[in-house]
Write a protein that holds these residues in place. Structure first.
Motif, PDB file in Angstrom:
ATOM      1  N   LEU A  78      19.883 -26.646 -14.606  1.00  0.00           N
ATOM      2  CA  LEU A  78      20.411 -26.592 -15.970  1.00  0.00           C
ATOM      3  C   LEU A  78      20.433 -27.979 -16.592  1.00  0.00           C
ATOM      4  N   GLU A  79      20.403 -27.982 -17.908  1.00  0.00           N
ATOM      5  CA  GLU A  79      20.549 -29.247 -18.639  1.00  0.00           C
ATOM      6  C   GLU A  79      21.956 -29.795 -18.365  1.00  0.00           C
ATOM      7  N   GLU A  80      22.062 -31.086 -18.113  1.00  0.00           N
ATOM      8  CA  GLU A  80      23.275 -31.629 -17.502  1.00  0.00           C
ATOM      9  C   GLU A  80      24.561 -31.347 -18.278  1.00  0.00           C
ATOM     10  N   GLN A  81      24.555 -31.640 -19.569  1.00  0.00           N
ATOM     11  CA  GLN A  81      25.799 -31.493 -20.315  1.00  0.00           C
ATOM     12  C   GLN A  81      26.220 -30.021 -20.420  1.00  0.00           C
ATOM     13  N   ALA A  82      25.242 -29.168 -20.647  1.00  0.00           N
ATOM     14  CA  ALA A  82      25.552 -27.734 -20.735  1.00  0.00           C
ATOM     15  C   ALA A  82      26.016 -27.210 -19.380  1.00  0.00           C
ATOM     16  N   ARG A  83      25.391 -27.712 -18.337  1.00  0.00           N
ATOM     17  CA  ARG A  83      25.815 -27.316 -16.985  1.00  0.00           C
ATOM     18  C   ARG A  83      27.257 -27.739 -16.735  1.00  0.00           C
ATOM     19  N   ASP A  84      27.585 -28.973 -17.144  1.00  0.00           N
ATOM     20  CA  ASP A  84      28.934 -29.477 -16.875  1.00  0.00           C
ATOM     21  C   ASP A  84      30.004 -28.671 -17.598  1.00  0.00           C
ATOM     22  N   THR A  85      29.687 -28.115 -18.761  1.00  0.00           N
ATOM     23  CA  THR A  85      30.704 -27.286 -19.435  1.00  0.00           C
ATOM     24  C   THR A  85      31.059 -26.090 -18.553  1.00  0.00           C
ATOM     25  N   VAL A  86      30.044 -25.507 -17.912  1.00  0.00           N
ATOM     26  CA  VAL A  86      30.301 -24.369 -17.031  1.00  0.00           C
ATOM     27  C   VAL A  86      31.113 -24.811 -15.813  1.00  0.00           C
ATOM     28  N   VAL A  87      30.679 -25.898 -15.187  1.00  0.00           N
ATOM     29  CA  VAL A  87      31.335 -26.357 -13.952  1.00  0.00           C
ATOM     30  C   VAL A  87      32.781 -26.763 -14.230  1.00  0.00           C
ATOM     31  N   THR A 112      27.596 -21.879 -27.413  1.00  0.00           N
ATOM     32  CA  THR A 112      26.143 -21.777 -27.220  1.00  0.00           C
ATOM     33  C   THR A 112      25.724 -22.378 -25.879  1.00  0.00           C
ATOM     34  N   TRP A 113      26.263 -23.547 -25.568  1.00  0.00           N
ATOM     35  CA  TRP A 113      25.940 -24.191 -24.277  1.00  0.00           C
ATOM     36  C   TRP A 113      26.344 -23.297 -23.112  1.00  0.00           C
ATOM     37  N   LEU A 114      27.559 -22.776 -23.201  1.00  0.00           N
ATOM     38  CA  LEU A 114      28.059 -21.928 -22.106  1.00  0.00           C
ATOM     39  C   LEU A 114      27.149 -20.721 -21.891  1.00  0.00           C
ATOM     40  N   HIS A 115      26.823 -20.052 -22.982  1.00  0.00           N
ATOM     41  CA  HIS A 115      26.012 -18.837 -22.851  1.00  0.00           C
ATOM     42  C   HIS A 115      24.615 -19.164 -22.324  1.00  0.00           C
ATOM     43  N   ARG A 116      24.039 -20.235 -22.851  1.00  0.00           N
ATOM     44  CA  ARG A 116      22.694 -20.614 -22.409  1.00  0.00           C
ATOM     45  C   ARG A 116      22.715 -20.945 -20.916  1.00  0.00           C
ATOM     46  N   SER A 117      23.713 -21.710 -20.503  1.00  0.00           N
ATOM     47  CA  SER A 117      23.799 -22.111 -19.100  1.00  0.00           C
ATOM     48  C   SER A 117      24.020 -20.905 -18.192  1.00  0.00           C
TER      49      SER A 117
END
Lengths: 190, 257
Positions: A140-149, A174-179
Motif C-alpha cells: 500500500l501507499e505509505e500514508q494511506a496504509r498508515d491511516t489503516v494501521v 478515501t484513503w481508508l477505503h482505497r487501502s
C-alpha cells in the motif's frame, strides 16, 4: 511451542470450549494465557490504565458469556477474543467525548514502528497469516496504509486522522477505503 | 454484498465508522448473519496485527474481580500456602524470594469425602537468569509464559500451574486438589522426547517455606512439556521417579506473545 502455532491455537480453542462448558479453571487458564495480550491491545487504544482495566474486565465477562458460541470453523480463538477486546475498547473510546484534539493524535508510534512488530518473528497468531498481512500492507501507499494501521492499533477516528495528517476528513475516508480494498484483494490472493 | 456495505463493515472493524453509523451497523450485524460473517472475516484478516503488539501485564487483582463477577461459588477463606521442597541438590539452584497466600481460592462444589482438600496457592520467584540456560534460543518474540490446567482426564480441573520464564516465577494455584491422608503430592515436570519425569517438588500445606532448588534443564524445553502430580509417601518419592498413581496432569500451553 511457539514454533508450532497450530498447537497453541488448538490449546486456546480447547480452553475456550471448556470455558463455554462453564469450567472456571479453563476460563482462568484462558485469562492467564491471553489477558496480557488483550490488555496491551486495549491500553494502546485507551491510553488510560484504569479505563483499560475496566474494559478488560468487561471483555472477559463477554468472553465468558459468549464462549459457548465460539466455533473453530469461524476462525482462530485469539482472533475471536481480539475482536471482542478491540470492539469493547473502541466503544469505550467513542463514549469519551473529549479525546479529540489531545496530544495523543500525534504521540504514537509510526505506522512503520507498528509494522516492525509483524516482522518480529513469531507472533501470537499464525506466522503465515502475519507474514501475508505484512506483505500486503507493504504493497500500500505509505500514508494511506498508515491511516489503516494507526486506526486499527490506536482507535483513531476519521477526524483524528484528519488532524494528524492535516487533510480533510473526506480525504481520510478515501484513503481508508482505497487501502482496505487493496489490502483485502491482496489477502484474498487476487 | 455491495461495496458500500463491505466498506462499512471494514471501517466498523477498524473503528473509524462514525458513532451513529457504528451503532446502526452493530444492530445490522446482530440481525444479518451474512454481514456478521463478513465482519468476522475482516477481523480475522487484521487480527495478526493486534496479535503482534506487545503484551501489557494487567493488574494482579483483576482476575479476582472477574472471578467475583462470574461465579456462584462462595468465596473460601485463604488456605495455607504450599511449598516446594528441595529434591535435587546436584543441579543449579534458585531461591524462593517470595511466597504468598492466595486471596480467594476457589473450591469446587463436590469434594471427595476421603481426601484432604488442599487449597494451595504459591508464588515462587527465582533468579531471572535461572531460566536462561546456555544454548537456548532466546529469539525476540519467543513466548515466555506457560500455563497448564492440571486435572484428571475428563474431570474437574484440580490446579493451574503458570510458569513465567522471563520473570522467573512459577505459580501453582489449587482449585480442587485433594491430598490423600498420610501421603504427599509431588509435582513433576514431564519433558518432551519421552524423557523421564523430573520432580519439581512436594506440594504441602505449610505456612512458610522458602527454598526451591530445581534444575534449569528441567525448564529448557518447557514448550513441549507437561505437568503431572502423583501421590507419594510423605515427603515425596524415595526413588526420584513417581511411585504412586498420577492423579492430575496437564500440558503446558504457551501464552501468546
Amino acid at each position: 511451542m511457539s514454533e508450532t502455532p497450530a498447537d497453541d491455537r488448538d490449546s486456546l480453542a480447547v480452553l475456550l470450549e471448556r470455558a463455554g462448558a462453564r469450567e472456571r479453571a479453563a476460563f482462568e487458564a484462558l485469562y492467564q494465557a491471553v489477558s496480557g495480550k488483550l490488555f496491551g491491545v486495549q491500553l494502546r487504544i485507551l491510553k488510560d490504565r484504569t479505563l483499560a482495566e475496566d474494559t478488560l474486565q468487561e471483555t472477559f465477562l463477554k468472553i465468558w458469556e459468549r464462549a459457548a458460541s465460539y466455533d473453530r470453523k469461524a476462525g482462530a480463538p485469539l482472533s475471536w477474543m481480539i475482536a471482542i477486546a478491540r470492539n469493547a475498547a473502541i466503544d469505550r473510546l467513542r463514549s469519551k467525548e473529549d479525546r479529540l484534539g489531545k496530544a495523543s493524535v500525534t504521540e504514537t508510534e509510526t505506522g512503520e514502528d507498528i509494522l516492525q512488530y509483524l516482522d518480529g518473528g513469531i507472533t501470537a497468531g499464525d506466522p503465515v497469516e502475519a507474514r501475508a498481512l505484512r506483505h500486503c500492507l507493504n504493497g500500500l501507499e505509505e500514508q494511506a496504509r498508515d491511516t489503516v494501521v494507526l486506526a486499527y492499533c490506536y482507535g483513531f477516528s476519521r477526524e483524528e486522522l484528519a488532524e494528524r495528517y492535516a487533510r480533510p476528513v473526506g480525504t481520510i475516508k478515501t484513503w481508508l477505503h482505497r487501502s482496505l480494498k487493496t489490502l483485502f484483494q491482496c489477502l484474498e490472493g487476487d | 454484498m455491495d461495496d458500500a456495505t463491505r466498506m462499512a463493515a471494514a471501517e466498523y472493524v477498524l473503528g473509524t465508522l462514525p458513532g451513529d453509523e457504528r451503532a446502526r451497523l452493530a444492530e445490522r450485524i446482530a440481525r444479518e448473519p451474512d454481514l456478521a460473517a463478513e465482519v468476522a472475516a475482516i477481523e480475522a484478516r487484521l487480527a495478526p496485527l493486534a496479535a503482534a503488539l506487545p503484551s501489557e501485564a494487567p493488574p494482579a487483582d483483576l482476575w479476582e474481580r472477574i472471578s467475583d463477577r462470574i461465579g456462584s461459588e462462595a468465596a473460601v477463606p485463604a488456605a495455607p500456602a504450599a511449598r516446594f521442597r528441595t529434591e535435587d541438590r546436584e543441579r543449579p539452584s534458585a531461591e524462593i524470594i517470595s511466597l504468598r497466600r492466595s486471596l480467594a481460592v476457589w473450591r469446587g462444589a463436590t469434594m471427595a469425602t476421603t481426601a484432604l482438600a488442599a487449597a494451595l496457592a504459591l508464588a515462587v520467584i527465582v533468579r531471572p537468569d535461572f531460566f536462561m540456560p546456555t544454548g537456548r534460543e532466546e529469539a525476540a518474540g519467543t513466548t515466555d509464559r506457560y500455563v497448564a490446567v492440571v486435572d484428571t482426564e475428563g474431570r474437574q480441573p484440580a490446579m493451574i500451574v503458570t510458569v513465567d520464564t522471563d520473570a522467573g516465577t512459577v505459580t501453582v494455584r489449587s482449585l480442587a486438589a485433594h491430598v490423600p491422608a498420610d501421603h504427599s503430592l509431588e509435582l513433576w515436570y514431564v519433558g518432551g522426547e519421552g524423557g523421564s519425569p523430573r520432580s519439581i517438588g512436594i506440594l504441602e500445606e505449610r505456612e512458610d517455606a522458602k527454598t526451591l532448588k530445581v534444575s534449569a534443564s528441567e525448564f529448557a524445553r518447557i514448550g513441549e512439556a507437561a505437568i503431572a502430580v502423583s501421590v507419594e509417601p510423605p515427603g515425596g518419592s524415595p526413588t526420584g521417579s513417581a511411585t504412586g498413581p498420577v492423579i492430575y496432569q496437564g500440558k503446558l500451553i504457551a501464552e501468546p506473545k
